[in-house]
Design an enzyme around this catalytic site. Structure first.
Site, short mmCIF file in Angstrom:
data_model
loop_
_atom_site.label_atom_id
_atom_site.label_comp_id
_atom_site.label_asym_id
_atom_site.label_seq_id
_atom_site.Cartn_x
_atom_site.Cartn_y
_atom_site.Cartn_z
N ARG A 105 154.52 11.85 26.98
CA ARG A 105 153.14 12.21 27.31
C ARG A 105 152.16 11.58 26.33
O ARG A 105 151.06 11.19 26.69
CB ARG A 105 152.97 13.73 27.31
N ASP A 165 142.46 25.30 37.86
CA ASP A 165 143.44 26.37 37.59
C ASP A 165 142.86 27.72 38.01
O ASP A 165 143.56 28.56 38.58
CB ASP A 165 143.79 26.45 36.10
N ARG A 168 142.92 28.21 41.72
CA ARG A 168 144.30 28.53 42.14
C ARG A 168 144.60 30.00 41.84
O ARG A 168 145.21 30.70 42.65
CB ARG A 168 145.31 27.64 41.40
N HIS A 192 143.87 22.86 29.98
CA HIS A 192 144.29 22.63 31.37
C HIS A 192 145.74 22.19 31.28
O HIS A 192 146.05 21.06 30.95
CB HIS A 192 143.43 21.54 32.01
P1 6V0 Z 1 145.79 7.26 41.04
O1 6V0 Z 1 145.88 7.47 42.51
O2 6V0 Z 1 146.81 6.42 40.35
O3 6V0 Z 1 144.33 6.68 40.75
C1 6V0 Z 1 143.94 6.17 39.51
C2 6V0 Z 1 142.98 5.04 39.78
O4 6V0 Z 1 142.45 4.59 38.53
C3 6V0 Z 1 143.64 3.83 40.45
O5 6V0 Z 1 142.96 3.51 41.65
C4 6V0 Z 1 143.50 2.72 39.41
O6 6V0 Z 1 143.32 1.44 39.97
C5 6V0 Z 1 142.27 3.20 38.65
N1 6V0 Z 1 142.13 2.57 37.33
C6 6V0 Z 1 143.09 2.30 36.42
N2 6V0 Z 1 142.55 1.71 35.35
C7 6V0 Z 1 141.22 1.60 35.58
C8 6V0 Z 1 140.13 1.05 34.84
N3 6V0 Z 1 140.31 0.54 33.61
N4 6V0 Z 1 138.92 1.10 35.39
C9 6V0 Z 1 138.74 1.63 36.62
N5 6V0 Z 1 139.72 2.16 37.36
C10 6V0 Z 1 140.96 2.13 36.84
O7 6V0 Z 1 145.81 8.67 40.31
P2 6V0 Z 1 145.18 10.06 40.85
O8 6V0 Z 1 143.92 9.76 41.55
O9 6V0 Z 1 146.24 10.83 41.57
O10 6V0 Z 1 144.88 10.83 39.49
C11 6V0 Z 1 143.86 10.40 38.63
C12 6V0 Z 1 143.81 11.22 37.35
O11 6V0 Z 1 143.35 12.55 37.62
C13 6V0 Z 1 145.18 11.38 36.68
O12 6V0 Z 1 145.01 11.23 35.27
C14 6V0 Z 1 145.56 12.80 37.02
O13 6V0 Z 1 146.47 13.35 36.11
C15 6V0 Z 1 144.21 13.47 36.96
N6 6V0 Z 1 144.10 14.78 37.61
C16 6V0 Z 1 143.39 15.75 36.97
C17 6V0 Z 1 143.23 17.01 37.52
C18 6V0 Z 1 142.45 18.06 36.77
O14 6V0 Z 1 142.41 19.22 37.18
N7 6V0 Z 1 141.80 17.70 35.69
C19 6V0 Z 1 143.78 17.30 38.78
C20 6V0 Z 1 144.44 16.32 39.45
C21 6V0 Z 1 144.68 15.00 38.90
#
Ligand code: 6V0
Length: 332
Positions: A105, A165, A168, A192
């Site tokens: 992590r 959270d 939920r 979180h």
């Molecule tokens: P995903 O579907 O992989 O989307 C991430 C996006 O970021 C992709 O489209 C990448 O291309 C883009 N990306 C990567 N590097 C860059 C950059 N330098 N500049 C711009 N864009 C970039 O992941 P997902 O959308 O599922 O999750 C995104 C993040 O949200 C993760 O870190 C999750 O852990 C987090 N979440 C947080 C939650 C919360 O409650 N805080 C809840 C759900 C997910």
């Protein structure tokens, strides 16, 4: 020629009241769920998408634009260049690296810190008055990182934290009692993640404090039942991810809800990640974690003085310690 013959004296775009602009950074599952909820809820006049992958980004932009006939009018633009975020009122950061199988992590976090070095400074430059809402995980540490990299005052840097959270938690309590989740006031605070803290002592349904109600009615409740509900909250993200690969709808609604409170100055209380040092005996360094905070157009307006039991306060400080330990190992 213009489609319409202009009427003299009609307001030109420059004379129309300043419009609301929201930028979403990261057009992945989470970013797009947030974007689509913002559109359906009519929260922005202009919605900007930024991602590092130009094809994916343009595809998502076109797909949303093609829904224009069914949505409130919103200008949707997308670019890999942060200049499009100029003058944003709100910037929501969901960009993140994906965990490589077997990766620690901490290593993932360090990679996300490197991403943030490319994201936050250009945002701060192009949208210096914006409120930053950080969603990428681990959200509390990355909110701290975004605060440092932006140079913004702490009241304009917010992590979505335990807002999700808590919803939920509200759902599970509502389900348990067979009531409407909107009537359930229940907060999860702290990190979180696994060390989050459920504030049992302040749960109420329709204004009735639940624990003292149960006690007065001499309805026995098992502490274990309560702990199981909290455990179910912690497990629910893992469960959704193991089943569908990611979470999106609930985080989409929860962040759109924050956007509404912030931009429409609703002054509602949300459990979100804020600079927590000095509150509830939290000390030992600058740390962001979720506390019930009042939000409005100026960002974080204050932190609610909820009554915590000694046990809850102790757990909250432990949660802060957990985050600080991770932060100490980082190179920002
Ligand atoms: P995903 O579907 O992989 O989307 C991430 C996006 O970021 C992709 O489209 C990448 O291309 C883009 N990306 C990567 N590097 C860059 C950059 N330098 N500049 C711009 N864009 C970039 O992941 P997902 O959308 O599922 O999750 C995104 C993040 O949200 C993760 O870190 C999750 O852990 C987090 N979440 C947080 C939650 C919360 O409650 N805080 C809840 C759900 C997910």
């Amino acid at each position: 020629g213009a489609f319409f013959k202009p009427i003299r004296g009609a307001a030109s775009p420059s004379r129309i009241k300043r419009h609301t602009k929201i930028s979403v950074i990261g057009a992945g599952n989470v970013g797009m769920a947030i974007a689509q909820t913002i559109l359906t809820q009519d929260l922005a006049d202009e919605l900007v998408l930024v991602d590092a992958k130009p094809d994916k980004l343009r595809g998502e932009m076109l797909d949303l634009q093609h829904a224009a006939a069914f949505l409130p009018r919103t200008k949707i633009i997308a670019s890999v260049d942060y200049a499009v975020t100029v003058g944003s009122d709100l910037c929501i950061v969901t960009a993140g690296a994906r965990q490589i199988p077997g990766e620690s992590r901490l290593n993932l976090l360090q990679r996300n810190v490197s991403l943030f070095r490319n994201i936050i400074p250009p945002l701060a430059e192009h949208a210096p008055e914006a409120i930053l809402v950080i969603v990428s995980n681990p959200v509390d540490v990355l909110t701290y990182v975004a605060w440092k990299l932006s140079g913004f005052p702490s009241n304009r840097v917010i992590g979505s934290g335990t807002n999700l959270d808590s919803s939920r938690f509200q759902f599970l309590i509502a389900d348990h009692l067979d009531v409407n989740a909107q009537d359930v006031q229940a907060f999860i605070v702290g990190e979180h993640g696994d060390s989050s803290v459920a504030l049992w002592s302040s749960i109420s349904v329709g204004g009735v404090p639940v624990l003292s109600f149960l006690e007065k009615q001499e309805i026995s409740y098992e502490k274990e039942t309560l702990e199981n509900i909290h455990k179910a909250v912690i497990d629910s993200a893992y469960e959704v991810i193991s089943l569908k690969g990611y979470t999106s709808w609930a985080i989409g609604y929860s962040v759109a809800n924050l956007a509404r409170t912030l931009l429409r100055d609703q002054r509602k209380i949300h459990p979100v990640s804020v600079l927590a040092t000095g509150f509830y005996g939290i000390e030992g360094g600058e740390v962001f974690l979720s506390l019930p905070a009042q939000l409005g157009r100026g960002g974080v307006l204050g932190v609610t003085n909820v009554h915590l039991t000694d046990e809850e306060e102790h757990k909250l400080r432990e949660s802060a310690k957990t985050i600080l330990e991770v932060q100490d190992q980082l190179h920002v």
